[in-house]
Scaffold this active site. Structure first.
Site, PDB file in Angstrom:
ATOM      1  N   LYS A 171      30.542  30.520  16.896  1.00 21.84           N
ATOM      2  CA  LYS A 171      29.396  31.383  16.620  1.00 21.84           C
ATOM      3  C   LYS A 171      29.428  31.870  15.172  1.00 21.84           C
ATOM      4  O   LYS A 171      28.429  31.820  14.462  1.00 21.84           O
ATOM      5  CB  LYS A 171      29.389  32.555  17.587  1.00 21.84           C
ATOM      6  CG  LYS A 171      28.160  33.456  17.469  1.00 21.84           C
ATOM      7  CD  LYS A 171      28.169  34.523  18.561  1.00 21.84           C
ATOM      8  CE  LYS A 171      26.956  35.436  18.440  1.00 21.84           C
ATOM      9  NZ  LYS A 171      26.925  36.450  19.511  1.00 21.84           N
ATOM     10  N   GLY A 232      29.473  34.791  23.203  1.00 20.18           N
ATOM     11  CA  GLY A 232      30.202  33.529  23.285  1.00 20.18           C
ATOM     12  C   GLY A 232      30.477  33.092  24.706  1.00 20.18           C
ATOM     13  O   GLY A 232      30.321  31.920  25.055  1.00 20.18           O
ATOM     14  N   GLU A 318      36.976  39.780  29.739  1.00 16.06           N
ATOM     15  CA  GLU A 318      36.500  40.069  28.388  1.00 16.06           C
ATOM     16  C   GLU A 318      35.240  40.919  28.423  1.00 16.06           C
ATOM     17  O   GLU A 318      35.005  41.738  27.535  1.00 16.06           O
ATOM     18  CB  GLU A 318      36.246  38.772  27.613  1.00 16.06           C
ATOM     19  CG  GLU A 318      35.996  39.000  26.129  1.00 16.06           C
ATOM     20  CD  GLU A 318      36.031  37.729  25.309  1.00 16.06           C
ATOM     21  OE1 GLU A 318      37.100  37.422  24.742  1.00 16.06           O
ATOM     22  OE2 GLU A 318      35.005  37.033  25.247  1.00 16.06           O
ATOM     23  N   HIS A 348      49.668  26.687  48.933  1.00 15.74           N
ATOM     24  CA  HIS A 348      51.076  26.325  48.802  1.00 15.74           C
ATOM     25  C   HIS A 348      51.689  26.916  47.538  1.00 15.74           C
ATOM     26  O   HIS A 348      52.734  26.454  47.074  1.00 15.74           O
ATOM     27  CB  HIS A 348      51.209  24.797  48.804  1.00 15.74           C
ATOM     28  CG  HIS A 348      50.789  24.173  50.095  1.00 15.74           C
ATOM     29  ND1 HIS A 348      51.664  23.901  51.122  1.00 15.74           N
ATOM     30  CD2 HIS A 348      49.566  23.802  50.546  1.00 15.74           C
ATOM     31  CE1 HIS A 348      51.007  23.379  52.137  1.00 15.74           C
ATOM     32  NE2 HIS A 348      49.731  23.299  51.817  1.00 15.74           N
TER      33      HIS A 348
END
Length: 496
Positions: A171, A232, A318, A348
């Site tokens: 960005k 973002g 975030e 598992h």
């Protein structure tokens, strides 16, 4: 003691053919009613309207959060400060479609980005690769994010330089990991015998900082813009998602956007009591209040979605991992820790803790009705996969008594079941938009700004003097304002 699911309509809701079943949340009808009252008191409905209207809900940065415009295929006008952004968004769609038809003879695409510039497209590429019959258009898609050269070396060992294209996604176009990796790939192209003209033709950029991309050496016609009103981690719907179109065709990318748009329209228009993102947000808030939960798990019973929890970690933590609210006051609740992996592998691994550990950890079980392959064994295997998903949810909710304490399952572990009719580009888009809108709903309920991330910056500031000290090779570094005594000692050790 088992959770007591009520027989109220709140147990199951459907939107965009995605089913949300909250029966194992243990929330009865009166409690749901109180939760919806709380949501209205938090002005959630007004917040949703403001989100889609382009209001400056990102208060700290004084701008909108309009990622929904990126998947607004109907091109309903979306105004930011009085100006419709849809013509510029549609222009990028046209350029993406044109590029899909222009690329011929490309064997490898190296997508360079990190964080929100990596997780979304990587998840989509991995997930859609499992769709039976889908074409990869003869290209290998590589994702380069980590500054660790191990990832770089692995990719360059496989790629064919003369037929490689490089997409640099940032960005700001100043992200350290991305720019360093981009320079390394350019050097590899040079060392592999590519001319400067070849390299210029091979480089593409997706950025909000067009001048910086041009200064890097990327031709103007190869720069795809996105905008400061796109966070973002919400950017896969923009040209950041270019790999989806290049790998699987522009139609698949449109379907991906269409699924997200359909979920947006549901989120925008459905009453709170029928609104899937809102219901999921309220269920999580309830578990925070009742059980003081500090983490939750997302378990997709689909190997194709193994990257989904990693994408979700960034989205939730975030966005909402904050200690102060939009007014600068301490918060009571914020994002829990998010973890997860594909079932039944997860069974598992850490399900022992989920069943018998001391902490109550809610789970989102995500399942797909149709098998994800056309193998002759697919139906039988998928039946076992689904039976395990349903069985784990039941066992976690109801528990089991026994005379031997080691055999006791406490139960009362809440969970959701999300059921997709199939996994394709449309429903992948719907799933991601569902969680994006849930994150926004939680932000409103917690009064948190979900669209900034100031906490990631401080470490970047401290890294600069530390890198300079490491580059000096000196082993007598002293503590300073930006390097404390412990870090100085570690630098000296590394430099010795």
């Amino acid at each position: 003691m088992p959770l007591q699911p009520s027989s109220t309509p709140q147990n199951s809701h459907t939107a965009v053919n995605v089913v949300l079943d909250t029966a194992y949340q243990g929330i009865d009808a009166p409690t749901w009613a109180k939760l919806f009252v709380e949501a209205r008191q938090s002005k959630l409905e007004e917040y949703i309207a403001d989100l889609f209207a382009g209001k400056h809900i990102n208060v700290s940065e004084n701008r909108p959060a309009l990622h929904s415009a990126l998947r607004n295929l109907h091109q309903t006008p979306v105004l930011i400060d009085g100006k419709d952004v849809m013509p510029t968004v549609a222009a990028v769609w046209s350029r993406i479609e044109a590029l899909c038809s222009q690329w011929t003879g490309v064997t490898d695409v190296i997508h360079i980005g990190i964080g929100g510039s990596d997780f979304g497209p990587r998840l989509a590429i991995e997930a859609l690769a499992h769709v039976p019959g889908i074409s990869s258009r003869g290209m290998r898609m590589h994702f380069l994010a980590n500054i660790d050269t191990a990832e770089l070396a692995r990719i360059l060992a496989r790629a064919e330089a003369k037929s490689t294209r490089v997409i640099i996604v940032s960005k700001s176009f100043t992200t350290l990991e991305t720019t360093m990796n981009a320079k390394a790939v350019v050097n590899w192209l040079k060392d592999s015998g590519c001319s400067q003209s070849d390299i210029t033709s091979a480089l593409y950029a997706v950025t909000a900082n067009v001048p910086a991309a041009s200064a890097f050496g990327i031709a103007e016609e190869n720069i795809f813009p996105f905008w400061d009103w796109v966070g973002g981690r919400y950017s896969v719907w923009s040209a950041v998602g270019l790999p989806i179109a290049l790998q699987y065709g522009f139609k698949a990318f449109q379907e991906f956007l269409a699924g997200a748009e359909a979920m947006d329209l549901h989120f925008k228009n459905a009453p709170l009591e029928e609104n899937l993102p809102v219901i999921m947000a309220l269920a999580l808030l309830h578990q925070q209040k009742i059980h003081g939960i500090t983490s939750y798990a997302a378990i997709p019973y689909a190997d194709a979605l193994d990257w989904f929890p990693k994408w979700l970690q960034q989205l939730d933590m975030e966005s909402n991992g904050k200690s102060v609210d939009r007014d600068g006051k301490p918060v009571q609740y914020s994002s829990p820790v998010v973890f997860g992996s594909a079932g039944s592998n997860a069974q598992h691994s850490y399900f022992q803790m989920l069943h018998q550990g001391t902490e109550i950890i809610p789970i989102d079980f995500i399942a797909v009705r149709e098998p994800m392959s056309d193998r002759p064994e697919a139906v039988a295997h998928h039946r076992i996969l689904l039976s395990n998903c349903l069985a784990q949810a039941q066992a976690l909710a109801n528990g089991k008594g026994a005379s031997n304490p080691n055999d006791v399952y406490p139960g009362q572990r809440p969970s959701n079941l999300l059921l997709l009719p199939k996994l394709n580009a449309f429903y992948l888009g719907a799933l991601l938009a569902l969680y994006e809108n849930r994150a926004a709903s939680l932000g409103a309920l917690w009064n948190i700004n979900s669209f900034d991330q100031p906490g990631v910056e401080y470490g970047k500031v401290l890294a600069k003097p530390i890198e300079k000290a490491l580059a000096s090779h000196a082993n007598n570094i002293a503590a300073s304002e930006l390097i404390d005594a412990v870090t100085a000692a570690r630098i000296n050790y590394l430099n010795s």
